[in-house]
Design a protein around this motif. Structure first.
Motif, short mmCIF file in Angstrom:
data_model
loop_
_atom_site.label_atom_id
_atom_site.label_comp_id
_atom_site.label_asym_id
_atom_site.label_seq_id
_atom_site.Cartn_x
_atom_site.Cartn_y
_atom_site.Cartn_z
N VAL A 64 0.90 -1.30 -0.01
CA VAL A 64 -0.05 -0.06 -0.17
C VAL A 64 0.68 1.31 -0.15
O VAL A 64 1.69 1.47 0.83
CB VAL A 64 -0.88 -0.11 1.45
CG1 VAL A 64 -1.66 1.23 1.14
CG2 VAL A 64 -1.86 -1.27 1.28
N ASN A 66 -0.28 4.49 0.28
CA ASN A 66 -0.73 5.59 1.23
C ASN A 66 -0.77 5.00 2.50
O ASN A 66 -1.88 4.45 3.15
CB ASN A 66 -2.26 5.73 0.79
CG ASN A 66 -2.63 7.15 1.30
OD1 ASN A 66 -2.18 7.48 2.66
ND2 ASN A 66 -3.72 7.86 0.73
N LYS A 69 -3.65 6.26 5.01
CA LYS A 69 -4.97 5.44 4.92
C LYS A 69 -5.18 4.05 5.73
O LYS A 69 -5.83 3.53 6.11
CB LYS A 69 -5.49 5.15 3.57
CG LYS A 69 -6.08 6.59 2.76
CD LYS A 69 -6.54 5.95 1.45
CE LYS A 69 -7.17 7.26 0.69
NZ LYS A 69 -7.66 6.79 -0.70
N LEU A 103 -10.51 -3.05 2.56
CA LEU A 103 -9.57 -2.01 2.18
C LEU A 103 -10.42 -0.91 1.48
O LEU A 103 -10.07 0.29 1.64
CB LEU A 103 -8.75 -2.46 0.99
CG LEU A 103 -7.56 -3.14 1.24
CD1 LEU A 103 -6.73 -3.99 0.14
CD2 LEU A 103 -6.34 -2.34 2.02
N ARG A 104 -11.59 -1.21 1.03
CA ARG A 104 -12.49 -0.27 0.50
C ARG A 104 -13.07 0.62 1.60
O ARG A 104 -13.13 2.03 1.43
CB ARG A 104 -13.78 -0.75 -0.27
CG ARG A 104 -13.43 -1.33 -1.56
CD ARG A 104 -14.73 -1.75 -2.33
NE ARG A 104 -15.66 -0.73 -2.58
CZ ARG A 104 -17.11 -0.91 -2.83
NH1 ARG A 104 -17.43 -2.06 -3.05
NH2 ARG A 104 -17.65 0.31 -3.21
N HIS A 106 -11.30 1.81 3.87
CA HIS A 106 -10.21 2.48 4.28
C HIS A 106 -9.95 3.59 3.09
O HIS A 106 -9.32 4.50 3.22
CB HIS A 106 -8.73 1.85 4.37
CG HIS A 106 -8.71 1.12 5.84
ND1 HIS A 106 -8.09 1.63 6.73
CD2 HIS A 106 -9.28 -0.15 6.14
CE1 HIS A 106 -8.51 0.91 7.82
NE2 HIS A 106 -8.72 -0.15 7.53
N PHE A 108 -10.01 3.16 -0.34
CA PHE A 108 -9.22 2.49 -1.69
C PHE A 108 -10.53 2.16 -2.61
O PHE A 108 -11.57 1.57 -2.15
CB PHE A 108 -8.45 1.57 -1.29
CG PHE A 108 -7.16 1.72 -0.59
CD1 PHE A 108 -5.87 2.29 -1.12
CD2 PHE A 108 -7.33 1.43 0.81
CE1 PHE A 108 -4.96 2.49 -0.38
CE2 PHE A 108 -6.09 1.79 1.48
CZ PHE A 108 -4.92 2.19 0.95
N ARG A 109 -10.25 2.50 -3.90
CA ARG A 109 -11.03 2.31 -5.10
C ARG A 109 -11.16 0.78 -5.22
O ARG A 109 -10.07 0.06 -5.01
CB ARG A 109 -10.68 2.86 -6.37
CG ARG A 109 -10.85 4.42 -6.15
CD ARG A 109 -10.34 4.97 -7.49
NE ARG A 109 -11.13 4.36 -8.67
CZ ARG A 109 -10.83 4.84 -10.04
NH1 ARG A 109 -9.81 5.63 -10.37
NH2 ARG A 109 -11.58 3.93 -10.91
N LYS A 112 -8.09 -0.58 -7.24
CA LYS A 112 -6.87 -0.49 -6.65
C LYS A 112 -6.77 -1.50 -5.61
O LYS A 112 -5.71 -2.09 -5.24
CB LYS A 112 -6.60 0.77 -5.88
CG LYS A 112 -5.11 0.90 -5.32
CD LYS A 112 -4.85 2.58 -5.16
CE LYS A 112 -3.25 2.51 -4.74
NZ LYS A 112 -2.68 3.77 -4.62
N ALA A 113 -8.02 -1.89 -4.67
CA ALA A 113 -8.10 -2.77 -3.47
C ALA A 113 -7.83 -4.19 -4.39
O ALA A 113 -7.07 -5.07 -3.55
CB ALA A 113 -9.36 -2.65 -2.93
N ILE A 116 -4.01 -4.70 -5.26
CA ILE A 116 -3.23 -4.96 -3.87
C ILE A 116 -3.15 -6.38 -3.63
O ILE A 116 -2.58 -7.28 -3.35
CB ILE A 116 -3.57 -4.00 -2.83
CG1 ILE A 116 -3.11 -2.50 -3.14
CG2 ILE A 116 -2.88 -4.45 -1.62
CD1 ILE A 116 -3.82 -1.69 -2.17
N TYR A 216 -2.39 0.57 -12.30
CA TYR A 216 -1.85 0.18 -10.60
C TYR A 216 -0.83 -0.61 -10.54
O TYR A 216 0.09 -0.83 -10.12
CB TYR A 216 -3.08 -0.33 -9.58
CG TYR A 216 -4.10 0.93 -9.42
CD1 TYR A 216 -3.58 2.10 -8.96
CD2 TYR A 216 -5.32 0.83 -9.57
CE1 TYR A 216 -4.51 3.18 -8.55
CE2 TYR A 216 -6.37 1.83 -9.49
CZ TYR A 216 -5.55 3.01 -8.79
OH TYR A 216 -6.88 3.85 -8.59
#
Length: 335
Positions: A64, A66, A69, A103-104, A106, A108-109, A112-113, A116, A216
């Motif tokens: 991650v 960021n 977040k 993750l969403r 937090h 995150f799109r 992107k989640a 990851i 990403y």
């Protein structure tokens, strides 16, 4: 979630049946083995399990960008909660969707989640393949594999499947053309089966998502040292997990029956066998695999007790802890 009660009941019923089958001929002797266990080594086994969880969480955290977040303690919490959803669903299929959902939460799109979690899954699969190659080579040199044709075939098949999954995921993550081709084929089939109403609109939506996904991926693949670190940390995590039977054996002050290498190789084979059981936690199959693989080293009475303690530490304990943590996490998400 709607199948949670059904899966829990099924899991409980199969667990009771497995315990009855395991203990029916050696109940008294197995209890005496429990009474002889040194609790300090059992605590060390729990420590190895926590280290396994922490190392997996660290891999997620390093992926991650960021860090505002997503803190390290968030990654640890997610890793524990994932144990619950992996444990309660067939083939451990519930963990990754739950991680994406968390993750969403937090910020995150979804793309992107998903990226990851997929990258984490790829490095985990590659670590499994590396361990599998080591186990196969070591067994070829020493011949510790139990003389059981079914187990041998399952292990070879499991190793091949893990390798193919890792290669397929690498293609999906790195080849834009391949991913778009797979997506169009799946949507075309779904359209023919009437699962998709508007084929063109669905293709357009997924093309946009996949473009974001590969954008990403490009960012992450530039950080090659994190990719290598992810494989290395997963290898360490698996080594901790696979060493737990050895430490439980040490709790009986038996320091000669099992070596670290034997524990690593036998445990790797047990997890491959369990991957074929379509029951939450691979319950039944994984106990059978453990008893078969470790019967090369340990007497039956000790083996039964060691298997029960190992299974509680590596499966039931993590699932119980993850369920409790999810309950608090879920309430916090609502607030």
């Amino acid at each position: 979630m709607k199948h949670l009660k059904r899966n829990s009941f099924l899991l409980l019923a199969i667990t009771i049946l497995v315990l009855i089958l395991v203990l029916k001929d050696n109940f008294t002797s197995t209890l005496s083995v429990f009474s002889r266990m040194d609790f300090r080594f059992i605590l060390l086994a729990f420590g190895l399990y926590f280290l396994y969880i922490f190392l997996q969480a660290l891999v997620n955290y390093l992926r991650v960008h960021n860090k505002e977040k997503f803190k390290l303690h968030d990654a640890v919490q997610h890793a524990v909660i994932t144990q619950f959803f992996n444990g309660i669903t067939p083939f451990s299929s519930g963990g990754q969707p739950m991680e994406i959902y968390m993750l969403r939460q937090h910020g995150f799109r979804t793309t992107k989640a998903t990226n990851i979690i997929m990258q984490n899954f790829i490095v985990y699969q590659l670590a499994l393949v590396v361990f599998g190659i080591f186990a196969v080579c070591y067994n070829a040199a020493t011949g510790i594999l139990h003389n059981n044709a079914l187990l041998k075939n399952l292990i070879v098949l499991g190793f091949a499947i893990n390798t193919l999954v890792a290669v397929f995921l690498l293609f999906v993550a790195t080849s834009k053309k391949f991913t778009h081709l797979v997506m169009k084929i799946l949507i075309h089939i779904s359209s023919k089966l009437k699962f998709v109403k508007n084929k063109e609109e669905t293709v357009a939506k997924w093309e946009e998502r996949l473009n974001d996904f590969h954008q990403y991926t490009k960012e992450i693949t530039k950080r090659k040292k994190f990719f290598v670190a992810g494989i290395f940390l997963n290898l360490l995590a698996l080594a901790c997990y696979y060493a737990i039977p050895l430490v439980v054996t040490y709790s009986l002050h038996d320091f000669s029956s099992l070596t670290l290498i034997d524990s690593l190789v036998a445990s790797a084979y047990v997890l491959i066998i369990g991957a074929f059981v379509p029951i939450p936690g691979a319950t039944g199959g994984i106990e059978y695999g453990f008893l078969q693989m470790f019967s090369n080293f340990l007497p039956t009475s000790e083996l039964n007790a060691i298997m029960i303690v190992w299974r509680f530490i590596t499966y039931y304990f993590g699932m119980i802890l993850g369920g409790i943590m999810f309950n608090f996490h879920h309430k916090g998400g609502k607030e």
